[in-house]
Design an enzyme around this catalytic site. Sequence first.
Site, PDB file in Angstrom:
ATOM      1  N   ASP A 231      11.678  -5.424 -19.939  1.00  0.00           N
ATOM      2  CA  ASP A 231      10.282  -5.583 -20.061  1.00  0.00           C
ATOM      3  C   ASP A 231       9.641  -4.890 -18.838  1.00  0.00           C
ATOM      4  O   ASP A 231       8.688  -4.189 -19.172  1.00  0.00           O
ATOM      5  CB  ASP A 231      10.046  -7.158 -19.329  1.00  0.00           C
ATOM      6  CG  ASP A 231      10.296  -8.302 -20.364  1.00  0.00           C
ATOM      7  OD1 ASP A 231       9.669  -7.976 -21.593  1.00  0.00           O
ATOM      8  OD2 ASP A 231      11.096  -9.190 -20.355  1.00  0.00           O
TER       9      ASP A 231
ATOM     10  N   GLU B 184      -0.376  -2.662 -22.436  1.00  0.00           N
ATOM     11  CA  GLU B 184      -0.146  -2.585 -23.820  1.00  0.00           C
ATOM     12  C   GLU B 184      -1.159  -3.225 -24.737  1.00  0.00           C
ATOM     13  O   GLU B 184      -1.646  -4.550 -24.080  1.00  0.00           O
ATOM     14  CB  GLU B 184       1.177  -3.011 -24.033  1.00  0.00           C
ATOM     15  CG  GLU B 184       1.734  -2.760 -25.594  1.00  0.00           C
ATOM     16  CD  GLU B 184       3.070  -3.207 -25.908  1.00  0.00           C
ATOM     17  OE1 GLU B 184       4.106  -2.153 -25.498  1.00  0.00           O
ATOM     18  OE2 GLU B 184       3.380  -4.271 -26.091  1.00  0.00           O
TER      19      GLU B 184
ATOM     20  N   ASP C  54       3.315  -4.505 -19.100  1.00  0.00           N
ATOM     21  CA  ASP C  54       3.773  -5.106 -20.283  1.00  0.00           C
ATOM     22  C   ASP C  54       3.296  -6.645 -20.318  1.00  0.00           C
ATOM     23  O   ASP C  54       4.180  -7.340 -19.762  1.00  0.00           O
ATOM     24  CB  ASP C  54       5.463  -4.910 -20.664  1.00  0.00           C
ATOM     25  CG  ASP C  54       5.676  -5.327 -21.659  1.00  0.00           C
ATOM     26  OD1 ASP C  54       4.903  -5.449 -22.944  1.00  0.00           O
ATOM     27  OD2 ASP C  54       6.692  -5.580 -21.997  1.00  0.00           O
TER      28      ASP C  54
END
Length: 166
Positions: free
Chosen positions: A142, A71, A11
């Site tokens: 996260d 992502e 991420d």
Amino acid sequence: MALSVRILGIDPGLRRMGWGVIRVEGSRLSAIAHGVVTPPTAAPLSERLMHLFNSVGDLVRQHGPDEAAIEEAFMAANAASALKLGHARAAAMLAPARAGLPVAEYAARLVKKSVVGTGAADKAQVAAMVGILLPGTKATADAADALAIAICHAHHRRATSLGSAA
């Protein structure tokens, strides 16, 4: 026995980069490790990017993933923020690519839909489902997002391999 595959989920972010490694054996998922990389905030952009690159390289060497997933960038209201996120994504993608790993990219809405069932899920819902799908996993927001990205990749690689076997 099913072939075991390790997936590194990332991420990306310049302030906090979540990461998570999962093991996939058939349809079984298990968490290996997860955490957050925090580059020094006062450092110049180039040093923060190098910190991200080196940290992901260390994770690849330490956990030996077979594949990585990250992502995709989303369009932010602030163009400068979107550009900096793009830099962070590039730094995070290069380390596994340099190690010869395939790196998949997934939109945030697809990750949420894969894990929670709706692309409009919030961070708390994602973290809760990660805890259910990977029992015993207590991750920060996260790190939970990174584990969700890895789970999304596990689901999509399985669907792709099932589709090619038909």
